[in-house]
Write an enzyme that holds these catalytic residues in place. Structure first.
Site, PDB file in Angstrom:
ATOM      1  N   HIS A 167       0.993  -0.967  -0.024  1.00 41.59           N
ATOM      2  CA  HIS A 167      -0.114  -0.114   0.153  1.00 41.59           C
ATOM      3  C   HIS A 167       0.881   1.190  -0.135  1.00 41.59           C
ATOM      4  O   HIS A 167       1.743   1.409   0.891  1.00 41.59           O
ATOM      5  CB  HIS A 167      -0.917   0.007   1.209  1.00 41.59           C
ATOM      6  CG  HIS A 167      -1.855   1.239   1.082  1.00 41.59           C
ATOM      7  ND1 HIS A 167      -3.089   1.208   0.561  1.00 41.59           N
ATOM      8  CD2 HIS A 167      -1.471   2.447   1.488  1.00 41.59           C
ATOM      9  CE1 HIS A 167      -3.655   2.272   0.622  1.00 41.59           C
ATOM     10  NE2 HIS A 167      -2.876   3.362   1.575  1.00 41.59           N
ATOM     11  N   CYS A 168       0.813   1.931  -0.956  1.00 40.65           N
ATOM     12  CA  CYS A 168       1.615   2.962  -1.021  1.00 40.65           C
ATOM     13  C   CYS A 168       0.871   4.348  -0.906  1.00 40.65           C
ATOM     14  O   CYS A 168       0.012   4.868  -1.554  1.00 40.65           O
ATOM     15  CB  CYS A 168       2.153   3.303  -2.618  1.00 40.65           C
ATOM     16  SG  CYS A 168       3.238   4.766  -2.785  1.00 40.65           S
TER      17      CYS A 168
END
Length: 348
Positions: A167-168
């Site tokens: 998850h960025c």
């Protein structure tokens, strides 16, 4: 006062579980935490705006007019890849319907048998064979499904994502099967843009310092850009290098952190072709997978209203509204054998 049920049509994205936000009638899908994404936009757009406003006019006249043109093209490509990564479905897997979840629970209980009191039940896993390598499929207690190979549950978005990488927060979205190549192209092009601006900022400062003219313009904004690019360069280029390494091995960040294919106990990566070029072609040039969410599909929902407000008027008394609701759902076949066919694996 009694209440009646009124049927209304709604888009399926309005009823999707998880912690995502949708815009443009479900076309845009992002995580709820988007503050860092706006910071990313501000840094990229702000730095490029300063470069076009203060450096490009001087460099175009004294060096080459192609400098701002190439910078503009690179900037547009960076923004396109960023928005494509941030606004797309990363590969979210739909949760099991109540009927499917009940059936899976019955299968698990039948396979495990009666567990004596005080003992923990066995882990909910299934084994599939991929390229002569046994891979375990884990059960997700939130989505009520056996996750496909390489899928994982994102705790931030609260969804299972196929080929989950990470998850960025910088792009405001998960990075998975459907947007990984765009994420990599974003980091690669951003690295090139940062190096490009950083290089010509230094060239601009040097040319201003040693020019023969007596006119000395202020280069304060140029120094600010140099500092921003200098500190950004290390993280962005390092991130691009790390993902280049992962692509060459056909591996995800999640697998690298967990050490899934570290070689211990003779466990090798079953997805690697043992060839860097083939791995890169598969990740970057493979087919584009469609979304399985059907976000913009239409379903019917019952809404309770008071009898007085739901009473038909004289103009509509001859055409009463039917109270029967026909529910439509996206039926996702969670049978492991059918998924194995699509993924090229066989159950064992």
């Amino acid at each position: 006062m009694s209440a009646v049920m009124i049927t209304r049509k709604v888009r399926k994205w309005e009823k999707l579980p998880g912690k995502n936000t949708f815009c443009c009638d479900g076309r845009v899908m992002m995580a709820r935490q988007k503050g860092v994404f706006y910071l990313t936009l501000f840094l990229i757009v702000g730095t490029c705006a300063l470069f076009f406003a203060f450096e490009c006019p001087y460099l175009a006249v004294h060096l080459s007019p192609t400098i701002p043109v190439f910078a503009a093209l690179l900037f547009l490509f960076v923004m396109a890849m960023l928005l494509r990564t941030s606004f797309s479905d990363p590969g979210v897997l739909p949760r099991a319907l109540p009927e499917e979840a009940t059936f899976i629970e019955m299968e698990i209980e039948a396979a495990n048998g009666n567990v004596p009191a005080g003992q923990r039940p066995p882990p909910r896993i299934r084994n599939v064979q991929i390229n002569n390598q046994i891979v375990k499929l884990k059960y997700c207690y939130t989505c009520k499904i056996f996750r496909p190979p390489r899928a994982s549950h994102c705790s931030i978005c609260d969804n299972c994502v196929d080929r989950f990488d990470h998850h960025c927060p910088w792009v405001g979205n998960c990075v998975g099967k459907r947007n990984y190549r765009y994420f990599y192209l974003f980091t690669l092009s951003l690295s090139l843009l940062t190096i490009y601006i950083f290089t010509f900022d230094i060239v601009h400062v040097v040319m201003r310092k040693y020019q023969l003219s007596n006119q000395r313009e202020q280069t304060g904004f140029t120094v600010l850009e140099v500092l921003v690019c200098f500190f950004t360069l290390w993280s962005v280029v390092g991130l691009t290098g790390f993902h280049t390494y992962l692509i060459s091995l056909n591996q995800t960040t999640n697998e690298d952190i967990k050490g899934s294919w570290s070689g211990k106990n003779r466990v090798q990566n079953p997805y690697s072709h043992k060839n860097i070029l083939k791995n890169c072609c598969e990740v970057l040039c493979g087919p584009t997978y469609p979304s399985v969410l059907d976000r913009r599909g239409v379903m019917q929902e019952d809404s309770p209203v008071s009898a007085a407000s739901a009473a038909p008027s004289s103009s509509s008394s001859t055409n009463p509204v039917p109270q029967t609701t026909v529910r439509t759902h996206t039926h996702i076949n969670l049978n492991i054998k059918s998924r194995a066919i699509t993924e090229g694996v066989g159950e064992k």
